[in-house]
Design an enzyme around this catalytic site. Sequence first.
Site, mmCIF file in Angstrom:
data_model
loop_
_atom_site.group_PDB
_atom_site.id
_atom_site.type_symbol
_atom_site.label_atom_id
_atom_site.label_comp_id
_atom_site.label_asym_id
_atom_site.label_seq_id
_atom_site.Cartn_x
_atom_site.Cartn_y
_atom_site.Cartn_z
ATOM 1 N N GLU A 1 33.461 37.721 44.914
ATOM 2 C CA GLU A 1 33.186 36.399 44.329
ATOM 3 C C GLU A 1 31.747 36.319 43.833
ATOM 4 O O GLU A 1 31.460 35.741 42.784
ATOM 5 C CB GLU A 1 33.433 35.285 45.360
ATOM 6 C CG GLU A 1 34.874 35.170 45.835
ATOM 7 C CD GLU A 1 35.805 34.524 44.812
ATOM 8 O OE1 GLU A 1 35.359 34.163 43.702
ATOM 9 O OE2 GLU A 1 37.005 34.380 45.137
ATOM 10 N N ASP B 1 45.231 41.071 40.794
ATOM 11 C CA ASP B 1 45.002 40.648 39.403
ATOM 12 C C ASP B 1 43.866 41.319 38.634
ATOM 13 O O ASP B 1 44.084 42.103 37.716
ATOM 14 C CB ASP B 1 44.874 39.112 39.326
ATOM 15 C CG ASP B 1 43.996 38.517 40.426
ATOM 16 O OD1 ASP B 1 43.235 39.262 41.052
ATOM 17 O OD2 ASP B 1 44.060 37.290 40.638
ATOM 18 N N GLU C 1 50.746 25.937 42.067
ATOM 19 C CA GLU C 1 50.039 27.187 42.396
ATOM 20 C C GLU C 1 51.011 28.360 42.586
ATOM 21 O O GLU C 1 50.809 29.420 42.012
ATOM 22 C CB GLU C 1 49.209 26.921 43.660
ATOM 23 C CG GLU C 1 48.457 28.087 44.229
ATOM 24 C CD GLU C 1 47.179 28.440 43.483
ATOM 25 O OE1 GLU C 1 46.898 27.860 42.428
ATOM 26 O OE2 GLU C 1 46.465 29.340 43.973
ATOM 27 N N GLU D 1 43.995 30.293 34.430
ATOM 28 C CA GLU D 1 44.701 31.465 33.891
ATOM 29 C C GLU D 1 45.699 31.134 32.785
ATOM 30 O O GLU D 1 45.882 31.929 31.859
ATOM 31 C CB GLU D 1 45.373 32.253 35.020
ATOM 32 C CG GLU D 1 44.415 33.099 35.857
ATOM 33 C CD GLU D 1 43.589 32.292 36.849
ATOM 34 O OE1 GLU D 1 43.903 31.092 37.057
ATOM 35 O OE2 GLU D 1 42.623 32.831 37.415
#
Length: 596
Positions: free
Chosen positions: A180, A318, A433, A499
């Site tokens: 992150e 991802d 989600e 996304e």
Amino acid sequence: MLTSRLSPLYPLTAITVILLVYFYYSLDLEFTPGGFKPQQFTRPPVADGKFDWAKRVEKNPVTSFIQLPMRGAVKIPRIQFRFQEDSVSAARETIEKRNEVKQAFKHAWSGYRNRAWLKDEVAPVSGIARSHFGNWAASLVDALDTLWIMDLRTEFEEAVEGVKKIDFTTTADIEINTFETNIRYLGGLLSAYDLSNGKYPVLLEKALELGDLLYAAFDTPNRMPITRWRWQRARDGENQTAGYGVVLSEIGSFSLEFTRLSQLTGDPKFYDAIQRVTDMFAEQQQVTKLPGMLPLVGNAKEADFGADRTFSFGAMADSFYEYLPKQYLLLGGLSGQYRRMYEHAIDTAKDNLMFRPMSKENVDMLMTGNVYMKSPSDIELDPLGQHLTCFVGGMVGLGAKIFDRPDDIATARKLVNGCLWAHQSMPTGIMPETYRVVPCDNTTICAWDEKKWHTEVARWNNDFEPTASAMKKNKWLEENRVYPGFSAITDRRYILRPEAIESMFILYRITGDKKLQDDAWNMFRLIDTYTRAEFGHSALRDMTVVPPPKSDSMESFWMAETLKYFYLIFSEPDLVSLDDWVFNTEAHPFKRPHFK
Ligand SMILES: *[C@@H]1O[C@H](CO)[C@@H](O)[C@H](O)[C@H]1NC(C)=O
Ligand SMILES: *[C@@H]1O[C@H](CO)[C@@H](O)[C@H](O)[C@H]1NC(C)=O
């Protein structure tokens, strides 16, 4: 004219010119990071009392750095559609939409500025300040480049002043999430530096300060990085090893940021660090339980990703895949390794992860689910949809262009259709989600089958009886708010994720399809309406309830990614053109290299 001004220093000047010309032409063969001369960026001295991470003595030093690929020139095919000039009225309408997005951004930014300046986040409902990404002003650093792109220069300059106050040599947090930290902070600083054309050197100084800190997480015997990192151990000279159970996306998404940092500073250590990780993955990609892909979890300490049986493009995987074609772009196409890795992965995923969900509207769409390898011949598909997997449409579209895989454009579009359908099937018009859908066996013929739907609902919900009377079944579906085509809605939240709009933006820039702008506009209106709170925009608890309740959270990716992509889809196609820029997974564009 020139000769009359010859000075006594002429011979010296001539030598300089010859040297410069020589240098210029030798650069010709070399990789020149776009728009910048290859820099040897000097580290500013570290202030008294602070730990100097650049001078930290390594326990497992690298004896010879892997160098950035620099030789040769590869022609990468054009990515963007050749747009015609918009008609005047259409242009005006688009500008109005872009301005609405900008207004939404300004609302969120002022909430952060007034209530949580230099903290990580503002809580958009209560207005309190929150810190959970090292307390290095996550929202500010993450939004820097959006400020630039939206032409908010006063705010940008004020934010750069804020950046000067951040101390990336230390944090009150015991553990750093290096993934992150890398994508949000390092990505944010590098992108703002690139976009502002190097005009604010402090952005690169701070990127280097942070890069030097993160680099110490790679100081392990096999040079695999630590993803949940007790940074003080590195500072205090303790031995470190990489984790036994690490998440693929976390260990595999440093490449773009570290490469850009090496390109901009001339320090090869960052690129070296990530290339060792890539080489490990390249070696193992064909010998996993699903050859061609890497599983969600691996053992970094032993550099072994062969054991885990679950494969996905969603959470935990991802951006590892997303970075393969993007790293190819950032390296100017000079590394075939990333292309090979992408092509292996995408071909495997098309055969095993992608499916067509069954819908009443018979939408021609695709989604990617999770695959569990019971044995090499027994492959179980979990038709789990995730907002996170909506990035795949954009990735497949990019890959189609740059690797000349024209059939993949249609695949990319169908993947985007899947995300749009998931949005449009909810009463709020915003996708949840995570959820499950009903896969068809066949991607060309996928007729609605009520009985099959009910069987799938029963598979994921113990209290649903497919044999019950139609009335009873309908009542259950209504009470549980499970809509046609969905077999379960496993996480009903919308946490401001980007996304879906990310892939719509990329596909719009690739195809010029205006329908994507229309869909984006509807999506933006709904999201802005439902999420708007006093001090920003709030994550929502339930996309099956109108209006959806708010949860008082605004992660930094809202201003960094979601609003940026909404803004860009309504902007001139040459604003951050995909032929000049490559976005990291936090929507931070880095300048692509060009060859003279
Ligand atoms: C640290 O690692 C080195 C080299 O592997 C080893 O010789 C040393 O004993 C280790 N120190 C501790 C405290 O484990
Ligand atoms: C899907 O169905 C069509 C028509 O029956 C058939 O031609 C095609 O081969 C099928 N595709 C797959 C992947 O089974």
